[in-house]
Scaffold this active site. Structure first.
Site, PDB file in Angstrom:
ATOM      1  N   GLU A 179       0.834  -1.215   0.000  1.00 18.27           N
ATOM      2  CA  GLU A 179       0.000   0.000   0.000  1.00 18.27           C
ATOM      3  C   GLU A 179       0.867   1.263   0.000  1.00 18.27           C
ATOM      4  O   GLU A 179       0.784   2.116   0.898  1.00 18.27           O
ATOM      5  CB  GLU A 179      -0.943  -0.007   1.200  1.00 18.27           C
ATOM      6  CG  GLU A 179      -1.946  -1.136   1.136  1.00 18.27           C
ATOM      7  CD  GLU A 179      -3.077  -0.978   2.123  1.00 18.27           C
ATOM      8  OE1 GLU A 179      -2.903  -0.298   3.146  1.00 18.27           O
ATOM      9  OE2 GLU A 179      -4.151  -1.538   1.880  1.00 18.27           O
ATOM     10  N   GLU A 372      -5.347  -8.311  -1.030  1.00 19.35           N
ATOM     11  CA  GLU A 372      -6.081  -8.084   0.216  1.00 19.35           C
ATOM     12  C   GLU A 372      -7.537  -7.781  -0.100  1.00 19.35           C
ATOM     13  O   GLU A 372      -7.806  -6.954  -0.957  1.00 19.35           O
ATOM     14  CB  GLU A 372      -5.526  -6.890   1.019  1.00 19.35           C
ATOM     15  CG  GLU A 372      -4.193  -7.118   1.654  1.00 19.35           C
ATOM     16  CD  GLU A 372      -3.731  -5.919   2.458  1.00 19.35           C
ATOM     17  OE1 GLU A 372      -4.577  -5.186   3.002  1.00 19.35           O
ATOM     18  OE2 GLU A 372      -2.507  -5.702   2.522  1.00 19.35           O
TER      19      GLU A 372
HETATM   20  C1  BGP Z   1      -4.308  -2.659   4.956  1.00 17.70           C
HETATM   21  C2  BGP Z   1      -3.009  -3.325   5.343  1.00 17.70           C
HETATM   22  C3  BGP Z   1      -3.132  -4.603   6.046  1.00 17.70           C
HETATM   23  C4  BGP Z   1      -4.414  -4.780   6.851  1.00 17.70           C
HETATM   24  C5  BGP Z   1      -5.614  -4.168   6.192  1.00 17.70           C
HETATM   25  C6  BGP Z   1      -6.838  -4.174   7.065  1.00 17.70           C
HETATM   26  O1  BGP Z   1      -4.056  -1.307   5.072  1.00 17.70           O
HETATM   27  O2  BGP Z   1      -2.232  -3.568   4.174  1.00 17.70           O
HETATM   28  O3  BGP Z   1      -1.973  -4.698   6.845  1.00 17.70           O
HETATM   29  O4  BGP Z   1      -4.247  -4.392   8.137  1.00 17.70           O
HETATM   30  O5  BGP Z   1      -5.377  -2.857   5.800  1.00 17.70           O
HETATM   31  O6  BGP Z   1      -6.803  -3.048   7.885  1.00 17.70           O
HETATM   32  P1  BGP Z   1      -7.107  -3.197   9.428  1.00 17.70           P
HETATM   33  O7  BGP Z   1      -6.217  -4.288   9.914  1.00 17.70           O
HETATM   34  O8  BGP Z   1      -6.811  -1.889  10.010  1.00 17.70           O
HETATM   35  O9  BGP Z   1      -8.561  -3.574   9.537  1.00 17.70           O
END
Ligand code: BGP
Length: 473
Positions: A179, A372
């Site tokens: 990201e 993701e």
């Molecule tokens: C993205 C990241 C992940 C993961 C995901 C979900 O920004 O790449 O690491 O964490 O978000 O976010 P969160 O865990 O805050 O729900």
């Protein structure tokens, strides 16, 4: 059959959210190890760091996380039971170079990831490896100012080349920065940036972005030289921005907001700074220092695929009346009255997944990799310790259906590694309560629990999705 043969179904995790063992076997302290929970976490993520050491009396979720460092064999056996074809993991830079600028790598760190990849390959699960997933050696922040310093380019290049040399026979899929566009929204998380009084934040952020873009191009170059059969990609937090109305001002604003994220991928995928970025720098008096050869590097070493995360779409309006309805997320998105939201206020927009995939493929004409996607939710245990997460099955089913539509639209997608196939620490909130997994982990927000793993209802659902290559949802 919509999904191509060999489609890489699986899951995605990150070192800092799963491994724990935060100082074990020579690992150095990382930026994420300085993130407690609650308000303090957000304050640091925005670039206000009180200390280069964890503070007494605070709880740091990444220190133990879910102890994947010691339990990875058990967890991988569960992923294999679901039929995973791929597992996205990240390497913790500070396990390999504890200070980030060490002359020799830490053999114990290299051995851990050797064992991890061997365990995956034992089950024919492809490792999909993120080189930097938000965790930067603290020493680089303290002594170099992290990515605001050009020195990080060569340090990152040495780190990436070490990985390619060591794992070239085990890893076929790499990606550079997780990201990468989050540098603009959460500068400490994205690039280890800590701001001082009077700093010109935008100037520092875009200079740091340039350093990361050059480092990414050098990693692409090294990967192709050292491990010619491997594919290396970039990765963005994606999610199309919808204009709130058909007012051309709203449409322009939405396009402008998406370009804020596309800027990084345009450079990594097309190999040059787009005109709108040059205008932005000029309009904001930003001078991005480039060195001799940078532009040639960017031009000659573009990525093989575009990885992205998709959780939600965004919306924007130029009408101040409407604009104050912010949904509170880091992208400053406003409420979308047509969409439901998760318990954390993230919109639930499966159609937006198809839209976003088409938007990215139209723009880059390179293979996409969904690395993701998932639903963070509060899972309740039944009296007999089960989790009937029908809401998660519903979310995933709808998103896989829309991904299937995107493929029918002609979008080339390599694979789908859903986020958090096992409950792990939330990046934004630091909570365990925000669960994504098909596998429940007995640990709460205060670090209490046995860390025992148990299958949720969605475990068998996802197993069938993979077995049927996306036909049975
Ligand atoms: C993205 C990241 C992940 C993961 C995901 C979900 O920004 O790449 O690491 O964490 O978000 O976010 P969160 O865990 O805050 O729900």
């Amino acid at each position: 059959m919509t999904f191509p043969k060999g489609f890489l179904w699986g899951g995605a995790i990150a070192a800092n959210q799963t491994e724990g063992a935060y100082l074990e076997d020579g690992k150095g302290l990382t930026t994420v190890d300085l993130l407690p929970t609650g308000e303090k976490r957000w304050d640091i993520m925005f670039g206000n760091l009180p200390s280069f050491q964890p503070l007494e009396g605070e709880f740091y979720p990444s220190h133990e996380a879910i102890d994947f460092y010691h339990r990875y064999k058990e967890d991988i056996a569960l992923f294999a039971e679901m039929g995973f074809k791929a597992l996205r993991v990240s390497v913790s830079w500070a396990r390999i170079f504890p200070n980030g600028d060490d002359h020799q790598p830490n053999e114990a760190g290299l051995t851990f990831y050797d064992n991890l990849f061997d365990e995956l390959l034992k089950y024919d699960i492809e490792p999909v490896v993120t080189i930097a997933h938000f965790d930067i050696p603290v020493h680089l922040v303290k002594n170099y100012g992290s990515w605001r310093n050009r020195k990080l380019v060569s340090l990152f290049e040495a780190y990436a080349a070490t990985l390619f040399k060591r794992y070239k026979d085990k890893v076929k899929y790499w990606m550079t920065f997780n990201e990468i566009n989050m540098l603009l929204h959460l500068p400490f998380v994205g690039a280890g940036l800590v701001f001082n009084e009077g700093d010109n934040k935008k100037q520092i952020q875009y200079q740091a972005a340039h350093h990361q873009l050059v480092a990414s191009a050098l990693a692409v170059k090294a990967c192709h030289e050292i491990s010619p059969g491997a594919k290396i990609g970039c990765m963005l937090a994606a999610g199309m921005t919808y204009p709130y109305s058909c007012n051309p001002e709203d449409v322009w604003d939405a396009m402008d907001k998406d370009r804020e994220s596309f800027f990084f991928i345009d450079v990594q995928s097309r190999g040059e700074y787009p005109g709108y970025a040059k205008r932005f720098f000029k309009d904001h008096n930003l001078i991005v220092e480039m060195e001799e050869g940078d532009e040639e590097l960017l031009k000659n070493h573009t990525v093989d695929y575009v990885g992205f995360s998709y959780y939600a779409s965004r919306a924007t309006s130029t009408d101040p009346e409407i604009n104050n309805m912010t949904a509170g997320n880091v992208f400053g998105s406003i409420e979308n009255p047509y969409l439901e939201k998760s318990e954390w206020g993230w919109t639930i927009d499966p159609k937006g997944f198809r839209i976003t995939a088409n938007q990215l493929y139209d723009r880059y004409q390179k293979p996409l990799f969904v690395v993701e996607n998932g639903l963070g939710a509060v899972d309740q245990l039944t009296s007999d310790g089960k989790v009937n997460d029908d809401y998660r099955i519903e979310y995933m089913k709808k998103h896989v259906e829309e991904m299937s539509e995107a493929i029918k639209d002609g979008v080339e997608i390599i694979g789908y590694t859903s986020w958090g196939p096992i409950d792990i620490v939330s990046a934004s909130s630091g909570e365990m309560k925000k669960r994504y997994g098909y596998i429940y982990v007995d640990k709460d927000n205060h670090g209490q629990g046995t860390l025992a793993r148990s299958k949720k209802k969605s475990f068998d659902w996802y197993k069938k999705v993979i077995e049927s290559n996306g036909e049975v949802l």
